[in-house]
Scaffold this motif. Structure first.
Motif, PDB file in Angstrom:
ATOM      1  N   PHE A   1       0.848  -1.182   0.000  1.00 42.53           N
ATOM      2  CA  PHE A   1       0.000   0.000   0.000  1.00 42.53           C
ATOM      3  C   PHE A   1       0.886   1.234   0.000  1.00 42.53           C
ATOM      4  CE2 PHE A   1      -2.001  -3.409   2.458  1.00 42.53           C
ATOM      5  CZ  PHE A   1      -3.165  -3.605   1.726  1.00 42.53           C
TER       6      PHE A   1
ATOM      7  N   ASN B   1       2.074   5.364  -1.910  1.00 48.38           N
ATOM      8  CA  ASN B   1       2.027   6.480  -2.845  1.00 48.38           C
ATOM      9  C   ASN B   1       3.454   6.675  -3.356  1.00 48.38           C
ATOM     10  OD1 ASN B   1       2.320   9.736  -3.180  1.00 48.38           O
ATOM     11  ND2 ASN B   1       0.315   9.009  -3.849  1.00 48.38           N
TER      12      ASN B   1
ATOM     13  N   THR C   1      -2.639   4.708  -3.565  1.00 43.74           N
ATOM     14  CA  THR C   1      -3.508   5.682  -2.910  1.00 43.74           C
ATOM     15  C   THR C   1      -3.031   7.080  -3.293  1.00 43.74           C
ATOM     16  OG1 THR C   1      -2.177   5.902  -0.890  1.00 43.74           O
ATOM     17  CG2 THR C   1      -3.791   4.100  -0.967  1.00 43.74           C
TER      18      THR C   1
ATOM     19  N   ALA D   1      -3.066   5.428   2.520  1.00 46.71           N
ATOM     20  CA  ALA D   1      -2.321   4.173   2.433  1.00 46.71           C
ATOM     21  C   ALA D   1      -2.139   3.547   3.810  1.00 46.71           C
ATOM     22  CB  ALA D   1      -0.958   4.419   1.783  1.00 46.71           C
TER      23      ALA D   1
ATOM     24  N   THR E   1      -9.105   4.779  -4.734  1.00 47.25           N
ATOM     25  CA  THR E   1      -8.488   3.452  -4.645  1.00 47.25           C
ATOM     26  C   THR E   1      -9.546   2.359  -4.711  1.00 47.25           C
ATOM     27  OG1 THR E   1      -6.672   4.378  -3.334  1.00 47.25           O
ATOM     28  CG2 THR E   1      -6.991   1.997  -3.215  1.00 47.25           C
TER      29      THR E   1
END
Length: 549
Positions: free
Chosen positions: A22, A24, A47, A53, A449
């Motif tokens: 998870f 960015n 995300t 995230a 997401t």
């Protein structure tokens, strides 16, 4: 065989059974994110901001009991995620957090985005470190995995400099070692605990998420019935006891210590299990227990035992195993009078328990009643409703272990991403995340997401057009200081401009409905549950608004 560290770390994550990363993305992480495209076993979940995230990772870790991998972008990304990492630390979520940085070679340059990542992460993690040698990358990651998963669990952080990951790496990939910490106190300590608890006239049990983590819900229920003791939740954000059990009295407040003091002050014997005491923002400074109260505290986290107030006996042990061992020892010490008192108390609590939640005629109650009627019995709920939580818990009480979660640690914005993490962990279940209008706006972009990856969680925004909890808290503040009631501070109000949650949701590609009246509830719930796509309800729980659909 040597390969870049970028490939080696991905092989390590795969060996540890990590299915998702998870995060960015950022430039200093581009090497291993580029390499990730070659590994189908590990999927990147994008995300739009690091808080989201972290919230999804937290929900996933809580729903699986497994480590969740969170990727942040250098110091700026870590800074964005710190509030949610604080929640993960207070809630013992096993997150493995990685962040890239420009490189060890640039350490003395004080360059753009340079920061001491370890120092930033230490206050909100269980363990934080930085890899500086290509020969120890996987060793450090395995240590981080083990630390995150060792009770008391919690988030860990590893900084990964770009030049270290670009270098050749010949470390072998082997699965991380996860420790089994289930343990019992020695027999004489179990006997001593039983002697302290048996025969109490006003016994009390305080429980927290350590019970859920150990799987000790049945043992807790049996012991409470055996003692005839009311059970109160303290650090209670998962199903530690069926919320419909007649001895469960609810949760102690998280704001003011006098609430806890009022509950515990008469108890002559107290069992504290799987939690710290007490969790309020403004706790009592003096011990709220009776001076002669016999207090037994069981937890795998020795730091929390007698941290603030003395106890009669502290046992660093597994809650489930210890509760099971206590039962026969207590039974041996109970008199017929003790058993009759316990049975009478249980019977009285059972009679007093309402068969159905009270109906106040509100739109909120009507909506929740429809959810309870239409949703499957194994519905999974993430509750960040805050001031609406009383209604949510009355209609959708946490009953099945692993099917009800609530916010913890004080961070706002966990409801929407938390529900996404749970749905990823259990794609075959119906998952609903309840949040408030204020809390939702911290992480509303998580809907992107949900659509991008087809994560069919449902979201309900309990919209009272304010930070209502602040209204309630300042009323308490006024009472304590004899301040006459007056208008709430203007920063608490969210009615102008009105937040158009249905428009915002549709902008992310999520179907949405607004519910203003009780008669709209049945059709709205039917639409929400009609398929397995993301869906949002703007549930108006207070008068006002601009009338937009």
């Amino acid at each position: 065989m040597a390969r870049q560290g970028n490939q080696a770390i991905l092989e390590q994550f795969i060996a540890d059974g990590i299915p998702y990363m998870f995060g960015n993305p950022g430039t200093v992480e581009q090497g291993f994110l580029d390499a990730l495209e070659g590994y189908d076993e590990l999927q990147y979940i994008l995300t739009l901001q690091e808080t989201v995230a972290a919230g999804i990772a937290d929900g996933y870790a809580r729903a699986t009991g497994r480590p969740a991998l969170l990727q942040l972008h250098s110091g700026v990304g870590l800074g964005n995620a710190i509030g949610m990492l604080y929640q993960a630390k207070r809630g013992h979520s096993p997150l493995v957090v990685i962040a890239g940085e420009a490189g060890v070679r640039y350490e003395s340059m004080d360059a753009q985005m340079a920061a001491d990542l370890v120092a930033m992460a230490e206050p909100v993690t269980k363990y934080a470190t930085r890899v500086t040698d290509p020969r120890s990358v996987l060793r450090v990651l395995r240590r981080a995995m083990k630390t995150a998963m060792t009770a008391p669990r919690g988030p860990v952080f590893v900084a990964l400099p770009m030049d270290v990951l670009d270098a050749p790496n010949d470390e072998p990939v082997v699965p991380s070692t996860f420790l089994d910490t289930r343990s019992l106190p020695v027999p004489e300590m179990v006997e001593k605990a039983a002697a302290l608890l048996a025969g109490a006239e006003k016994p009390l049990v305080l429980v927290g998420d350590g019970v859920s983590a150990s799987g000790g819900q049945q043992e807790l229920a049996a012991l409470a019935e055996q003692l005839g003791a009311d059970v109160w939740g303290v650090d209670f954000s998962e199903v530690n006891l069926d919320a419909r059990h007649p001895l469960y009295r609810g949760q102690l407040g998280h704001m003011f210590g006098h609430v806890s003091a009022g509950v515990v002050r008469e108890a002559d014997a107290v069992l504290i299990v799987g939690t710290y005491v007490f969790p309020e923002v403004f706790p009592e400074l003096a011990s709220p227990f009776r001076p002669d109260a016999r207090i037994v505290h069981v937890d795998l986290d020795g730091w929390e035992i007698a941290k603030n107030h003395p106890v009669s006996l502290g046992l660093v042990a597994d809650p489930k195993a210890t509760l099971a061992a206590l039962a026969p020892e207590i039974e041996r010490r109970l008199t017929d009078r003790d058993r009759k008192r316990a049975a009478a108390h249980l019977a009285a609590r059972r009679i007093a328990q309402p068969e159905h939640p009270a109906d106040d005629g509100s739109t909120l109650a009507a909506f929740l009643r429809e959810v309870a009627a239409q949703a499957p019995e194994d519905l999974m709920v993430f509750d960040e409703a805050l001031t609406a939580a009383g209604h949510v818990n009355a209609h959708l009480p946490g009953r099945l272990p692993g099917h009800w979660f609530s916010t913890r640690g004080g961070s706002l914005g966990v409801g929407i991403p938390g529900a996404l993490g749970i749905k990823l962990a259990h794609p075959d279940k119906t998952v609903i995340g309840f949040t408030g209008d204020g809390g939702s706006m911290y992480t509303f972009q998580a809907l992107y997401t949900a659509v991008r990856y087809g994560i069919g969680a449902k979201f309900v925004v309990c919209n009272n057009q304010s930070y209502k909890l602040l209204d309630l808290n300042i009323e308490q503040y006024w009472r304590e200081r004899d301040v006459p009631a007056h208008a709430y501070p203007s920063p608490f109000d969210l009615s102008h401009p009105a937040l158009g949650f249905t428009d915002l949701a549709r902008g992310f590609g999520v179907e949405a409905l607004r519910v203003d009246a009780p008669e709209q509830a049945a059709d709205a719930v039917k639409a929400m549950l009609a398929d397995d796509r993301p869906f949002l309800i703007d549930l108006r729980t207070a008068e006002g608004g601009d009338g937009r659909d």
